[in-house]
Design a protein around this motif. Structure first.
Motif, PDB file in Angstrom:
ATOM      1  N   THR A   1       0.846  -1.199   0.000  1.00 55.92           N
ATOM      2  CA  THR A   1       0.000   0.000   0.000  1.00 55.92           C
ATOM      3  C   THR A   1       0.878   1.243   0.000  1.00 55.92           C
ATOM      4  O   THR A   1       1.815   1.335   0.797  1.00 55.92           O
ATOM      5  CB  THR A   1      -0.900   0.027   1.255  1.00 55.92           C
TER       6      THR A   1
ATOM      7  N   CYS B   1      -2.093  -0.522  -4.235  1.00 54.80           N
ATOM      8  CA  CYS B   1      -3.243   0.336  -3.907  1.00 54.80           C
ATOM      9  C   CYS B   1      -2.686   1.656  -3.410  1.00 54.80           C
ATOM     10  O   CYS B   1      -1.723   1.662  -2.631  1.00 54.80           O
ATOM     11  CB  CYS B   1      -4.108  -0.327  -2.829  1.00 54.80           C
TER      12      CYS B   1
ATOM     13  N   SER C   1      -5.138  -3.996  -1.988  1.00 52.38           N
ATOM     14  CA  SER C   1      -3.778  -4.243  -2.493  1.00 52.38           C
ATOM     15  C   SER C   1      -3.518  -5.739  -2.697  1.00 52.38           C
ATOM     16  O   SER C   1      -2.577  -6.121  -3.371  1.00 52.38           O
ATOM     17  CB  SER C   1      -2.728  -3.636  -1.566  1.00 52.38           C
TER      18      SER C   1
END
Length: 265
Positions: free
Chosen positions: A16, A54, A206
């Motif tokens: 992330t 993500c 993610s």
């Protein structure tokens, strides 16, 4: 790990990325330096070596982003007339396009006021999360300008034309609660829970399939497409998704009645 850019930071937690507007004394208002920092930060986000699956966009301190920093003065065109649109074309639009075209899901975590172009940026999330003290403000009419950052395109599509015009023409604050009611945002949390809830959702996304990036593209493109064009696009994107290792794994997991272990490839 934490990377610092010009008035922007990027923290990477596993897969992330958390991109923060980082000028808390100015409530993260966007300056030329910050635009420069955003560009460099997006280079890092898109670098395969960063392995970011993500992206979270949020603000440092009490604000998300208070719009454009007005202390920098305004540009002049080559005829010497003031040109408040020049910086949009040269600095903002390339960044907006990059965010729109990212191949990974984006969560905007609105931790405080999102005003002017800050509101436009907040609305670019695939999932928009907000803390209860956050509010949204189309501040432009207060200084005699026009909404920008794509907000005149996004707002009618998110909340309908009547509400979009109301936000822009009256320039009144929309509380996070009202934003949720209007369907402008996805989730509302207590301020002290926002960060953890954002990370929880980011972790889930993610670990999602590569098709999440294709889903983003399908929805962004849908606004400009006819029905025929859109079902053709679905066909194209489905071909791409069907070639992925994630699709093979998804089907295998379904047949074996277990959770899929996606790699984003």
């Amino acid at each position: 790990k934490m990377r610092e850019f010009n008035k922007v930071t990027l923290e990477i937690i596993e897969t992330t990325g958390i991109m923060r507007f980082n000028d808390p004394n100015a409530m993260n208002a966007v300056s030329d330096e910050m635009l420069d920092g955003l560009w460099s930060c997006l280079n890092e986000v898109e670098d395969p070596k960063s392995n970011i699956k993500c992206l979270v966009i949020t603000g440092e301190g009490r604000g998300f982003c208070a719009g454009a920093n007005l202390s920098g003065g305004s540009d002049r065109s080559n005829t010497g007339r003031q040109d408040a649109g020049h910086r949009l074309e040269t600095s903002y639009h390339p960044i907006l396009r990059r965010i729109k075209n990212l191949k990974i899901p984006i969560i905007t975590s609105v931790n405080g006021p999102a005003a002017g172009v800050g509101m436009s940026l907040a609305l670019m999330g695939d999932m928009i999360l907000a803390g209860k003290s956050a509010f949204f403000l189309q501040a432009f009419r207060r200084i005699g300008l026009v909404p920008d950052g794509g907000s005149t395109w996004l707002l009618p599509r998110l909340v309908g034309m009547a509400r979009a015009k109301e936000l822009a023409i009256l320039g009144e604050r929309l509380t996070a609660e009202e934003a949720l009611e209007w369907g402008l945002i996805n989730r509302l949390y207590e301020d002290d829970e926002l960060h953890n809830e954002t990370l929880k959702l980011a972790k889930e996304l993610s670990h999602g399939p590569m098709s999440l990036g294709l889903i983003r593209k399908a929805f962004w493109d849908s606004f400009d497409n006819s029905y025929e064009e859109q079902i053709n696009l679905e066909r194209e994107l489905q071909f791409a998704a069907g070639q992925s290792g994630d699709f093979k794994e998804g089907v295998a997991a379904f047949l074996e009645k277990r959770d899929a272990n996606f790699t984003g490839k």
